[in-house]
Scaffold this motif. Structure first.
Motif, PDB file in Angstrom:
ATOM      1  N   ASP A   1       8.751  -1.551   7.856  1.00 52.17           N
ATOM      2  CA  ASP A   1       7.993  -1.621   9.165  1.00 52.17           C
ATOM      3  C   ASP A   1       6.343  -2.265   8.893  1.00 52.17           C
ATOM      4  N   ALA A   2       5.871  -1.739   7.663  1.00 52.33           N
ATOM      5  CA  ALA A   2       4.527  -2.295   7.434  1.00 52.33           C
ATOM      6  C   ALA A   2       4.620  -3.436   6.587  1.00 52.33           C
ATOM      7  N   LYS A   3       5.806  -3.998   6.358  1.00 53.21           N
ATOM      8  CA  LYS A   3       5.981  -5.234   5.734  1.00 53.21           C
ATOM      9  C   LYS A   3       5.352  -5.010   4.164  1.00 53.21           C
ATOM     10  N   VAL A   4       5.656  -4.049   3.498  1.00 54.21           N
ATOM     11  CA  VAL A   4       5.199  -3.835   2.250  1.00 54.21           C
ATOM     12  C   VAL A   4       6.190  -4.839   1.257  1.00 54.21           C
ATOM     13  N   ASP A   5       5.754  -5.473   0.387  1.00 53.63           N
ATOM     14  CA  ASP A   5       6.153  -6.814  -0.107  1.00 53.63           C
ATOM     15  C   ASP A   5       7.328  -6.427  -0.815  1.00 53.63           C
ATOM     16  N   LEU A   6       7.209  -5.459  -2.077  1.00 57.34           N
ATOM     17  CA  LEU A   6       8.036  -4.930  -3.031  1.00 57.34           C
ATOM     18  C   LEU A   6       8.291  -3.491  -2.962  1.00 57.34           C
ATOM     19  N   ILE A   7       9.524  -3.238  -3.130  1.00 54.98           N
ATOM     20  CA  ILE A   7       9.660  -1.524  -3.117  1.00 54.98           C
ATOM     21  C   ILE A   7      10.168  -1.017  -4.512  1.00 54.98           C
ATOM     22  N   ALA A   8       9.647  -0.099  -5.049  1.00 55.29           N
ATOM     23  CA  ALA A   8      10.200   0.282  -6.352  1.00 55.29           C
ATOM     24  C   ALA A   8      10.310   1.756  -6.207  1.00 55.29           C
ATOM     25  N   THR A   9      11.113   2.386  -7.210  1.00 57.43           N
ATOM     26  CA  THR A   9      11.485   3.743  -7.163  1.00 57.43           C
ATOM     27  C   THR A   9      11.175   4.552  -8.528  1.00 57.43           C
ATOM     28  N   THR A  10      11.149   5.816  -8.245  1.00 59.71           N
ATOM     29  CA  THR A  10      11.204   6.520  -9.559  1.00 59.71           C
ATOM     30  C   THR A  10      10.359   6.227 -10.812  1.00 59.71           C
TER      31      THR A  10
END
Length: 323
Positions: free
Chosen positions: A46-55
């Motif tokens: 929803d916030a349009k964060v460009d890339l997502i990373a985990t862990t």
């Protein structure tokens, strides 16, 4: 299509791993609160964060079982529904386990890998380069983001090692902890690896290298995703006055969690501090930390809570301005 250096732009948002209420018990079989994971990913989208990373570190790569980590990444991928690239964090104590886990995470739909190096012993330049070469050979065409954390991994990746890593096509970016080496590393790799400063240090890097420092990593996206995107917009538009004001606010929020300003000591408790600041920010329920990282000295507790409160204030201000 394979992601490249040129696709790494904007905010590389690194997520915590929300925990179930019994996560602090050694006997818990599945400590990942998947409904909260879904909620967190929807907030990022929803916030349009460009890339997502985990862990990463406070995403608790070190405390999740293999089954938990795979189920977490699968949940992130399914909730994200290909709306933005997902880099799954994979760090183990040896090359073969890292590759085996990496293959599982790509199979469940991760677009790339966020790769730390083994922590048991320090690794020199030759060992670091060989480690990433091996992963690239095992995972041809899979984009890799290097995790350069001198405290966690017992040493800094040198500019000379970065130049060698830049020859590996799969290595597209590096999460950088900043400090005096940041600008030197940006200069060394040119346009071959996207060096990612912490969002609170992004402005200085962007002003020094406006065409290269066009992405940064943030762990505060789980506290204030809209604020992080406002900062990114100001920097990418080269609105330096606005970017300076927002950067100062971000540093004000983060400063609260560093007891006596000691970064190295903070790293000893970053998981526990993270749980408190994410809870205080109020966007998600992070749950309790997982063993063995359960205890936090009182000197850190108030600062962690205040950090979350400050991020909440900044996020509310950002939302009010957009209304």
């Amino acid at each position: 299509m394979k992601l490249t250096y040129y696709d790494i732009r904007g905010v590389f948002g690194i997520l915590p791993t929300p925990a179930t209420s019994d996560a602090s018990e050694w006997s818990t079989k599945n400590s990942v609160n998947l409904p909260e994971v879904e909620k967190l990913v929807r907030l990022m989208v929803d916030a349009k964060v460009d890339l997502i990373a985990t862990t990463g570190t406070f995403g608790e790569c070190a405390t999740l079982t293999r089954e938990e980590l795979v189920s977490l990444v699968e949940c992130v991928v399914q909730t994200n529904s290909r709306s933005r690239p997902v880099f799954a964090g994979v760090t183990t104590l040896n090359t073969r386990d890292t590759i085996a886990l990496a293959r599982q995470l790509i199979e469940v739909g991760a677009d790339g890998l966020f790769v730390g190096r083994p922590m048991w012993l320090a690794m020199d330049d030759d060992a670091i380069v060989r480690y990433y070469e091996d992963i690239a050979r095992a995972m041809p065409g899979v984009p890799l983001v290097v995790y350069d954390n001198p405290v966690a991994f017992k040493g800094k990746i040198s500019p000379a090692a970065y130049l060698r890593l830049a020859k590996i096509p799969e290595v597209v970016a590096s999460k950088h902890t900043g400090g005096p080496q940041l600008l030197a590393d940006l200069d060394a790799v040119g346009d071959r690896i996207r060096i990612l400063p912490l969002a609170t240090a992004w402005l200085d890097a962007a002003q020094a290298f406006p065409d290269r420092a066009i992405a940064a990593w943030s762990g505060s996206v789980a506290c204030a995703p809209k604020f992080n995107m406002a900062l990114a917009h100001a920097i990418l538009m080269k609105d330096w006055t606005r970017a300076k004001a927002l950067s100062d606010e971000a540093n004000w929020a983060e400063a609260a969690m560093f007891a006596n300003g000691d970064l190295a000591a903070f790293m000893d408790y970053s998981i526990q501090i993270g749980h408190l600041r994410f809870k205080s920010a109020g966007l998600i329920d992070p749950g309790p930390p997982r063993p063995p990282y359960l205890f936090l000295p009182d000197t850190y507790r108030d600062g962690a809570i205040e950090c979350g409160r400050r991020w909440k204030e900044l996020e509310n201000r950002t939302a009010a301005r957009a209304a």
